[in-house]
Design a protein around this motif. Sequence first.
Motif, PDB file in Angstrom:
ATOM      1  N   UNK A   1      15.114 -36.812 -46.706  1.00  0.00           N
ATOM      2  CA  UNK A   1      15.065 -37.874 -47.877  1.00  0.00           C
ATOM      3  C   UNK A   1      13.610 -38.564 -48.119  1.00  0.00           C
ATOM      4  N   UNK A   2      13.515 -39.130 -49.442  1.00  0.00           N
ATOM      5  CA  UNK A   2      12.176 -39.674 -49.723  1.00  0.00           C
ATOM      6  C   UNK A   2      11.964 -40.993 -48.946  1.00  0.00           C
TER       7      UNK A   2
ATOM      8  N   UNK B   1      16.658 -35.686 -56.462  1.00  0.00           N
ATOM      9  CA  UNK B   1      15.408 -35.433 -55.614  1.00  0.00           C
ATOM     10  C   UNK B   1      15.520 -34.406 -54.698  1.00  0.00           C
ATOM     11  N   UNK B   2      16.802 -34.028 -53.995  1.00  0.00           N
ATOM     12  CA  UNK B   2      16.972 -32.779 -53.016  1.00  0.00           C
ATOM     13  C   UNK B   2      16.877 -31.423 -53.798  1.00  0.00           C
ATOM     14  N   UNK B   3      17.340 -31.372 -54.928  1.00  0.00           N
ATOM     15  CA  UNK B   3      17.238 -30.332 -55.776  1.00  0.00           C
ATOM     16  C   UNK B   3      15.908 -29.990 -56.322  1.00  0.00           C
ATOM     17  N   UNK B   4      15.221 -30.984 -56.907  1.00  0.00           N
ATOM     18  CA  UNK B   4      13.968 -30.904 -57.404  1.00  0.00           C
ATOM     19  C   UNK B   4      13.043 -30.567 -56.521  1.00  0.00           C
ATOM     20  N   UNK B   5      13.002 -30.792 -55.211  1.00  0.00           N
ATOM     21  CA  UNK B   5      12.170 -30.748 -53.905  1.00  0.00           C
ATOM     22  C   UNK B   5      12.507 -29.283 -53.267  1.00  0.00           C
TER      23      UNK B   5
ATOM     24  N   UNK C   1      21.214 -42.991 -63.653  1.00  0.00           N
ATOM     25  CA  UNK C   1      21.826 -41.444 -64.147  1.00  0.00           C
ATOM     26  C   UNK C   1      20.464 -40.509 -63.987  1.00  0.00           C
ATOM     27  N   UNK C   2      20.931 -39.233 -63.527  1.00  0.00           N
ATOM     28  CA  UNK C   2      20.051 -38.208 -63.544  1.00  0.00           C
ATOM     29  C   UNK C   2      20.506 -37.035 -64.153  1.00  0.00           C
ATOM     30  N   UNK C   3      19.486 -36.259 -64.516  1.00  0.00           N
ATOM     31  CA  UNK C   3      19.884 -34.809 -64.852  1.00  0.00           C
ATOM     32  C   UNK C   3      19.911 -33.942 -63.655  1.00  0.00           C
ATOM     33  N   UNK C   4      20.780 -33.236 -63.399  1.00  0.00           N
ATOM     34  CA  UNK C   4      21.215 -32.485 -62.128  1.00  0.00           C
ATOM     35  C   UNK C   4      20.065 -31.879 -61.558  1.00  0.00           C
ATOM     36  N   UNK C   5      19.053 -31.093 -62.372  1.00  0.00           N
ATOM     37  CA  UNK C   5      17.732 -30.654 -61.920  1.00  0.00           C
ATOM     38  C   UNK C   5      16.992 -31.330 -61.464  1.00  0.00           C
TER      39      UNK C   5
ATOM     40  N   UNK D   1      27.198 -32.037 -53.811  1.00  0.00           N
ATOM     41  CA  UNK D   1      27.755 -32.653 -52.211  1.00  0.00           C
ATOM     42  C   UNK D   1      26.726 -32.292 -51.260  1.00  0.00           C
ATOM     43  N   UNK D   2      25.829 -31.384 -51.216  1.00  0.00           N
ATOM     44  CA  UNK D   2      24.682 -31.085 -50.281  1.00  0.00           C
ATOM     45  C   UNK D   2      23.746 -31.970 -50.243  1.00  0.00           C
ATOM     46  N   UNK D   3      23.515 -32.958 -51.368  1.00  0.00           N
ATOM     47  CA  UNK D   3      22.283 -33.596 -51.751  1.00  0.00           C
ATOM     48  C   UNK D   3      22.123 -34.939 -50.942  1.00  0.00           C
ATOM     49  N   UNK D   4      23.262 -35.480 -50.521  1.00  0.00           N
ATOM     50  CA  UNK D   4      23.283 -36.953 -49.958  1.00  0.00           C
ATOM     51  C   UNK D   4      23.154 -37.013 -48.536  1.00  0.00           C
TER      52      UNK D   4
END
Length: 199
Positions: A164-165, A106-110, A99-103, A123-126
């Motif tokens: 992606x990481x 990975x893609x949002x944080x980076x 489970x993640x906080x939205x912020x 929808x844009x992070x996968x």
Amino acid sequence: MQLAKIVPTIQYELESTKYRDLDLVCFFERNKNELKEVALFGGAIRDVFLFGKLPSESDLDFVVNCDANVLRMVLVDFKPIENKFGGFRFKFGKRIIDIWSLSETWAIKKGYVQNDDGMMDLLSTTFFNVDSVYYRVFEKTLICSKKFKEGIESRVLDINLSENPSPHGIYRRIKKMNLEKDLKSNLSIKKYIRSNCGE
């Protein structure tokens, strides 16, 4: 699986995931004020579409719209460990939960995806098109991208977000999708493998 059956099936799977006398939906409901929004996203929903049920070994991935420190406090009794991509992992009954906080996704944080539209930004992070979907736990509604619909209908993998990481981790997932999910790779996926994985 018919779309009309997807939501009841997902809800059933969440309600069947239990810890002592508490199911997962009730757990989130009890912490609704702190978590604000809860979304099940990605692979679990994809598998329900493909197989009509959730495989017993599947992890569940959630995103909540609250601060990471608040999320940590909500989970304290489960002694979660921080996973390598900024979320928390813990066991709820027999299922592993990430489970993640939205912020902190990975893609949002980076900065590859802007956090402008709340949960819609998921929808844009996968990486995969067939993971671009989420289920709103409190509202019992399903949200998916056009790419998701096309990928599920055609059973063809495509790239949704190339950044992606872990390219080698993606490579392993592609092979798993091909072999275990019977999903074919399109040209974009094949080019990605050649460019990033040495094949």
